[in-house]
Design a protein around this motif. Structure first.
Motif, PDB file in Angstrom:
ATOM      1  N   GLY A  16       0.818  -1.203   0.000  1.00  0.00           N
ATOM      2  CA  GLY A  16       0.000   0.000   0.000  1.00  0.00           C
ATOM      3  C   GLY A  16       0.849   1.250   0.000  1.00  0.00           C
ATOM      4  O   GLY A  16       2.086   1.198  -0.058  1.00  0.00           O
ATOM      5  N   ASP A  17       0.177   2.374   0.088  1.00  0.00           N
ATOM      6  CA  ASP A  17       0.859   3.666   0.091  1.00  0.00           C
ATOM      7  C   ASP A  17       1.287   3.981   1.527  1.00  0.00           C
ATOM      8  O   ASP A  17       0.775   4.908   2.170  1.00  0.00           O
ATOM      9  N   TRP A  18       2.236   3.214   2.022  1.00  0.00           N
ATOM     10  CA  TRP A  18       2.646   3.322   3.424  1.00  0.00           C
ATOM     11  C   TRP A  18       3.358   4.629   3.743  1.00  0.00           C
ATOM     12  O   TRP A  18       3.393   5.060   4.900  1.00  0.00           O
ATOM     13  N   ASP A  19       3.920   5.266   2.727  1.00  0.00           N
ATOM     14  CA  ASP A  19       4.609   6.538   2.972  1.00  0.00           C
ATOM     15  C   ASP A  19       3.645   7.709   3.079  1.00  0.00           C
ATOM     16  O   ASP A  19       4.024   8.798   3.503  1.00  0.00           O
ATOM     17  N   ASN A  20       2.403   7.481   2.691  1.00  0.00           N
ATOM     18  CA  ASN A  20       1.435   8.584   2.682  1.00  0.00           C
ATOM     19  C   ASN A  20       0.073   8.099   3.175  1.00  0.00           C
ATOM     20  O   ASN A  20      -0.924   8.200   2.467  1.00  0.00           O
ATOM     21  N   PRO A  21       0.003   7.566   4.388  1.00  0.00           N
ATOM     22  CA  PRO A  21      -1.281   7.096   4.917  1.00  0.00           C
ATOM     23  C   PRO A  21      -2.155   8.266   5.347  1.00  0.00           C
ATOM     24  O   PRO A  21      -1.708   9.416   5.365  1.00  0.00           O
ATOM     25  N   TYR A  22      -3.389   7.976   5.673  1.00  0.00           N
ATOM     26  CA  TYR A  22      -4.213   9.032   6.264  1.00  0.00           C
ATOM     27  C   TYR A  22      -4.273   8.827   7.777  1.00  0.00           C
ATOM     28  O   TYR A  22      -4.377   7.710   8.257  1.00  0.00           O
ATOM     29  N   LEU A  23      -4.123   9.923   8.506  1.00  0.00           N
ATOM     30  CA  LEU A  23      -4.205   9.917   9.965  1.00  0.00           C
ATOM     31  C   LEU A  23      -5.284  10.898  10.379  1.00  0.00           C
ATOM     32  O   LEU A  23      -5.322  12.033   9.876  1.00  0.00           O
ATOM     33  N   THR A  24      -6.139  10.499  11.303  1.00  0.00           N
ATOM     34  CA  THR A  24      -7.210  11.399  11.728  1.00  0.00           C
ATOM     35  C   THR A  24      -6.674  12.618  12.459  1.00  0.00           C
ATOM     36  O   THR A  24      -7.416  13.567  12.698  1.00  0.00           O
ATOM     37  N   MET A  25      -5.378  12.613  12.823  1.00  0.00           N
ATOM     38  CA  MET A  25      -4.796  13.780  13.501  1.00  0.00           C
ATOM     39  C   MET A  25      -4.020  14.675  12.537  1.00  0.00           C
ATOM     40  O   MET A  25      -3.452  15.682  12.963  1.00  0.00           O
ATOM     41  N   HIS A  26      -3.968  14.338  11.253  1.00  0.00           N
ATOM     42  CA  HIS A  26      -3.363  15.239  10.277  1.00  0.00           C
ATOM     43  C   HIS A  26      -4.182  16.532  10.204  1.00  0.00           C
ATOM     44  O   HIS A  26      -5.412  16.508  10.364  1.00  0.00           O
ATOM     45  N   ASN A  27      -3.525  17.632   9.911  1.00  0.00           N
ATOM     46  CA  ASN A  27      -4.210  18.923   9.858  1.00  0.00           C
ATOM     47  C   ASN A  27      -5.422  18.903   8.938  1.00  0.00           C
ATOM     48  O   ASN A  27      -6.522  19.323   9.314  1.00  0.00           O
ATOM     49  N   ALA A  28      -5.211  18.432   7.706  1.00  0.00           N
ATOM     50  CA  ALA A  28      -6.297  18.456   6.726  1.00  0.00           C
ATOM     51  C   ALA A  28      -7.454  17.563   7.160  1.00  0.00           C
ATOM     52  O   ALA A  28      -8.622  17.899   6.940  1.00  0.00           O
ATOM     53  N   TYR A  29      -7.119  16.439   7.775  1.00  0.00           N
ATOM     54  CA  TYR A  29      -8.178  15.533   8.220  1.00  0.00           C
ATOM     55  C   TYR A  29      -8.957  16.176   9.368  1.00  0.00           C
ATOM     56  O   TYR A  29     -10.201  16.143   9.386  1.00  0.00           O
ATOM     57  N   GLU A  30      -8.257  16.758  10.346  1.00  0.00           N
ATOM     58  CA  GLU A  30      -8.949  17.414  11.457  1.00  0.00           C
ATOM     59  C   GLU A  30      -9.832  18.557  10.946  1.00  0.00           C
ATOM     60  O   GLU A  30     -10.950  18.765  11.453  1.00  0.00           O
ATOM     61  N   ALA A  31      -9.334  19.268   9.945  1.00  0.00           N
ATOM     62  CA  ALA A  31     -10.112  20.364   9.382  1.00  0.00           C
ATOM     63  C   ALA A  31     -11.397  19.847   8.748  1.00  0.00           C
ATOM     64  O   ALA A  31     -12.465  20.464   8.873  1.00  0.00           O
ATOM     65  N   ARG A  32     -11.295  18.691   8.076  1.00  0.00           N
ATOM     66  CA  ARG A  32     -12.491  18.141   7.432  1.00  0.00           C
ATOM     67  C   ARG A  32     -13.475  17.605   8.476  1.00  0.00           C
ATOM     68  O   ARG A  32     -14.693  17.692   8.299  1.00  0.00           O
ATOM     69  N   ILE A  33     -12.951  17.044   9.574  1.00  0.00           N
ATOM     70  CA  ILE A  33     -13.827  16.610  10.665  1.00  0.00           C
ATOM     71  C   ILE A  33     -14.649  17.800  11.160  1.00  0.00           C
ATOM     72  O   ILE A  33     -15.873  17.724  11.305  1.00  0.00           O
ATOM     73  N   ALA A  34     -13.953  18.911  11.426  1.00  0.00           N
ATOM     74  CA  ALA A  34     -14.633  20.105  11.932  1.00  0.00           C
ATOM     75  C   ALA A  34     -15.644  20.638  10.915  1.00  0.00           C
ATOM     76  O   ALA A  34     -16.745  21.072  11.277  1.00  0.00           O
TER      77      ALA A  34
END
Length: 992
Positions: free
Chosen positions: A147-165
């Motif tokens: 898989g794309d192990w060098d670029n996973p998604y983390l729920t604590m990444h800035n962009a992800y947290e922004a989308r949660i909000a």
């Protein structure tokens, strides 16, 4: 002469001993250095996509067998879809917020936490999560998961947290999200609200009590006979002292002690005595009939008519009389006295009341029960919950203020006893909700929380409609999640923690009005994208809010931030937006979500609600569910029991491919068993498959597919039969891959390798391979079948055994001038050799990696059903010959099968015709020195499927050939090769 050098003995560097534990890390490193995953993406450009969206594991702790089966099944699907011609990217992810991480960080920090700011604590949590992301990433990669192990998604990444909000803000703008006070699961130990998915059920000991609530209102109009009974049978409890601390006659209970209705009580049953102080009502079922039951010592009790006999037996009361029946609707809105505090307890109606246990009269505390709250709302009862965050009674609870509720149970029971309100008390064990983290019992507690409404905007109905449009694998998954959505309460979003994404709303300091606008949602999204959600804890409200923000209710400019964070299930639930919608190469809806069966109330559930609430559609086209990993006895794995099997241990001892074989071999739709014995059995199965491949590799050492592949039409019937069998295996396995039935692939290929190849075809053709001249057509026919077979099963098993198949692939014969689709390019000659390539439409390319190839597809010309029917009959005869040879060996009549000469009788004319067509070569089919047909049956016969078969085994005549080891009357006939038979002599003429 030493004839060994004249034989075509196998040559291969492919080791018999797999040594996977040592080889696999080297292969992982080679794949990473070559950029194999990136090459897969490049080679897939423009193809139809297949998106399997990864449900994020929690970034805490090392991986267990549940992680193993989940990630391996996902990898098998991704690899098989990629080889089926799709562009199948795999973006792994991690869930990084939440209580477990925060709790572990708190323990690590200890007293230092008091000196730290909220942001510093969050940064410590972030660092902790990053550490376990790295640990788990390496462990997942060791499973062979690509898989794309060098670029996973983390729920604590800035962009992800922004989308949660942003997603949360959109729910608030749509009025689906509201601030309310209603009972939710509350952990007094962790001091936070809990989601349904954060609850575990296990046995718990609770006090079981039956309590009298004296009627305050006169009900003689409903049942006139009661008036006479109350006068004739005074309540013996009437002389009790009132419960008020002043003992004054002005209290409501004392005031009613001599009311005629005081002799009449409604009886309730509960296993939570601590909720009695919060009682506001007693609930009856609107359709149940109730009875007034006269007792010798406890006055008149009102209980459900159907339960009278059962309840009286519980109280050990035999001398009782039914005064009369009363309709529940007639009792509605009448009042009882609270047995401890004398305040009103309203009689209400609700359909949640059952006759399964208790009295049919339900103690109702609207602040401590979901059904109680719903029923209470219809009567205007507030969700009264006099319990603090830590589970202690507030000062409102006279006599028990400051006591922990569970410890107060005994005191409450004792006080009820003093008031003569207690009818029965015993302890009972029952299933009770516990916190998934601290493992302690939880309570229902009404506190101000943020909720997503299931019904305000029709979210429940829309979600149920979306479920019908999704494919559920297995099919029972549909009914399960449908029922959960159908009956679930509003979703409690808020949590009282530090490590998570804050709920992005504000409150007016003057009038408490909630402030959320399009401008505020967009600004928070931009700030979180740039700075992470930590900025919420760093800055004040005026910095975070849009410029000039004004309270719509009172016009104030003075605001404060909301102090709650979002439920982590919302975090992972919006991954369809934060990942599928925003990541290049992905799309929403995904083709597949795949997780354990517990995720029907977890990630499948939260993803569905957030997607339907925002887009009106489910985030997935199909949902696949696997069972839990259990031990060999079907028991849940537990460290205390000592039945845990760790994936790391299996990999170190056997290799990841054995772990993957385990995942593929089981029917994951049920719970999957694992044990040392199961792994040992699979290791043996793996060795059989590996050795079959090794045999074929060894006998292809001099085979050049570009020049040596033979025409199928010109092959012998046995060679054609094996290609037919190969085609059957491929078709069955391809269907199984497409239906996610990997156990079918495993069993099909395993049986083919062990039964059809090793025990039949490869066993028979050994003589051809070893003794015939290297370029003899019959030998190259067999090599062609082996090459096509090895190529096919290598690519077929590549999704399941990526390490082993890559090892096989490297050792396979290769040739140049191939196209990407596995065919030889147009043009009849190789540029260097000048030789023509035969059957270029069936020769597979030798790609850099087996994982860059397409899955094998059988050539239609291989199919020959009529031939297959005949050869299946021959195999039946061969099994009888094998039995007869073994019996002769046991009787010491022969040693090796080549010592034997056999006579065969069959009464099936078709089979006789087939067998007779072999002539002298019939001996090769049965691996004996001589074989002949008998025209007439003898006395003893064996029936095979209604057909008679007879085999005679005799010692073979003639001399043993020193080259092929067959006994033959022609051995020694040639003076130049006196130790060989005529066939070997002829071969030597060509070889020497």
């Amino acid at each position: 002469m030493d004839y060994k050098n004249t034989l075509n003995l196998p040559i291969t560097k492919f080791a018999m001993k797999a040594n996977l534990a040592a080889r696999e890390p080297e292969q992982l490193k080679a794949w990473e250095e070559s950029g194999l995953y990136q090459k897969l993406r490049q080679s897939s450009e423009g193809k139809e996509t297949f998106i399997l969206h990864d449900g994020p594991p929690y970034a805490n702790g090392h991986l267990h067998m549940g992680h193993a089966i989940n990630k391996i099944l996902k990898d098998i699907i991704i690899r098989s879809r990629q080889m089926a011609g799709f562009d199948a990217p795999y973006v792994p992810g991690w869930d990084c917020h939440g209580l477990p991480i925060e709790h572990n960080v708190d323990q690590k920090l200890g007293s230092k936490k008091k000196e730290m700011t909220a942001v510093q604590i969050r940064q410590a949590c972030r660092k902790y999560a990053e550490g376990f992301v790295d640990i788990q990433r390496d462990e997942f990669k060791r499973f062979g998961v690509s898989g794309d192990w060098d670029n996973p998604y983390l729920t604590m990444h800035n962009a992800y947290e922004a989308r949660i909000a942003k997603e949360c803000g959109e729910f608030a703008l749509s009025s689906d999200m509201f601030l309310g006070k209603k009972p939710i699961y509350w952990c007094c130990s962790c001091e936070t609200a809990l989601a349904e998915a954060e609850i575990e059920y296990k046995d718990h000991g609770s006090p079981s009590i039956y309590v009298k609530f004296p009627l305050k209102d006169d009900i003689f109009d409903l049942l006139p006979a009661l008036k006479e009974e109350t006068l004739d049978s005074p309540d013996k409890s009437a002389s009790q002292e009132c419960c008020c601390s002043s003992k004054k006659s002005c209290c409501s209970l004392h005031e009613n002690q001599f009311n005629n209705s005081k002799n009449i009580s409604i009886v309730i049953w509960t296993t939570t005595p601590w909720t009695i102080p919060a009682n506001l009502a007693i609930c009856l079922h609107p359709e149940f009939e109730y009875c007034a039951v006269k007792t010798p010592n406890q006055g008149i009790m009102i209980i459900a008519k159907e339960l009278v006999q059962k309840v009286m037996a519980q109280f050990n009361i035999q001398d009782y009389t039914i005064v009369g029946d009363i309709a529940s609707t007639a009792l509605e809105n009448r009042k009882c006295s609270h047995p401890l505090y004398g305040r009103d307890s309203l009689i209400i109606l609700g359909t949640h009341v059952t006759l399964e246990a208790g009295t049919g009269c339900v103690h109702t505390a609207p602040g401590h029960g979901a059904d109680d709250h719903i029923a209470g709302l219809r009567y205007g009862l507030e969700p009264y919950s006099p319990v603090n965050d830590n589970g202690c009674f507030t000062d409102e609870v006279e006599g028990f203020a400051g006591q922990f509720i569970m410890k107060a149970n005994s005191g409450i029971v004792e006080e009820l006893q003093k008031q003569n309100a207690l009818l029965k008390h015993e302890n009972m064990n029952h299933s009770y909700p516990h916190c998934w983290r601290c493992k302690k019992p939880v309570i229902f507690r009404a506190t101000p929380q943020w909720f997503i409404s299931m019904d305000n905007q029709g979210l429940r109905q829309k979600s149920l409609e979306a479920i019908d449009k999704v494919e559920w694998i297995p099919s029972w998954g549909k009914a399960r999640i449908y029922s959960m959505i159908e009956h679930r309460p509003d979703w409690c979003l808020s949590r009282q923690r530090s490590w998570g994404v804050p709920i992005p709303v504000f409150h007016c300091n003057k009038c408490s009005e909630v402030y959320v606008t399009r401008e505020s949602v967009d600004k928070i999204h931009a700030l979180f994208t740039e700075h992470s959600s930590d900025i919420w804890f760093e800055k004040e409200a005026d910095f975070l809010m849009p410029e000039g923000a004004v309270c719509a209710k009172c016009g104030s400019h003075d605001f404060k931030k909301d102090q709650n964070i979002l439920d982590v299930w919302f975090d992972s639930g919006v991954s369809h937006a934060a990942v599928l919608e925003e990541r290049e190469g992905l799309r929403r809806p995904a083709d597949l979500y795949l997780e354990g069966s517990d995720q029907h109330r977890g990630w499948f559930h939260s993803s569905l609600l957030t997607a339907v609430g925002r887009t009106g559609k489910a985030p997935y086209k199909a949902v696949l569910t696997h069972g839990f990993v259990v031990d060999s006895q079907g028991k849940k794995m537990s460290k205390s029991v000592g039945n845990v099997v760790a994936p790391e241990k299996i990999i170190k001892q056997h290799g990841a491919d054995i772990l993957r074989l385990w995942a593929a071999s089981a029917d994951y739709r049920d719970d999957v068993r694992i044990s040392d014995n199961i792994i040992t059995q699979l290791s043996d199965a793996y060795r059989r498959i590996r050795n079959t491949c090794r045999f074929m590799l060894g006998n292809l050492f001099d085979f050049n597919p570009a020049t040596d592949i033979q025409s199928v039409e010109e092959m012998s019937d046995m060679d054609k039969f094996m290609l037919h069998k190969l085609g059957v295996v491929l078709n069955k396995s391809i269907r199984a891959y497409d239906n996610y039935e990997f156990h079918t692939v495993y069993h099909t290929v395993y049986n083919f390798c062990t039964v059809d190849l090793s025990a039949f075809y490869l066993d028979i053709i050994k003589d051809r391979l070893y003794t015939f001249p290297a370029k003899d057509k019959a030998r190259q026919d067999a090599q062609t079948v082996m090459y096509l077979t090895l190529d096919s099963i290598t690519r077929l098993l590549a999704p399941i055994l990526p390490f082993t198949t890559e090892e096989v692939w490297k050792e396979m014969p290769c040739f140049e001038n191939k196209t990407d689709d596995g065919k030889i390019a147009d043009g009849s000659a190789d540029a260097d050799s000048g030789v023509s390539c035969k059957n270029k439409d069936i020769a597979n390319r030798k790609a850099e990696s087996v994982h860059l190839t397409m899955r094998p597809v059988p050539d239609p010309s291989w199919q020959n059903d009529a031939l297959a029917v005949n050869w299946e009959k021959i195999i039946d005869v061969r099994s009888e010959v094998t039995k007869a040879l073994e019996e002769a060996r046991v009787a010491k009549k022969i040693g090796h099968s080549l010592d034997a000469s056999i006579g065969i009788y069959v009464d099936d004319a078709d089979v006789r015709k087939i067998l007779s067509s072999f002539g002298k070569d019939l001996r090769d089919v049965f691996i004996v020195s001589d074989a002949y047909l008998i025209s007439e049956p003898m006395e003893i016969t064996v029936e095979k499927d209604g057909k008679k078969v007879q085999v005679i085994v005799e010692k073979s005549s003639g001399e043993k050939c020193s080259r092929c080891w067959k006994y033959d009357i022609t051995t020694g006939a040639r003076e130049d090769h006196p130790e060989t038979c005529s066939r070997c002599s002829g071969a030597l003429d060509q070889i020497l």
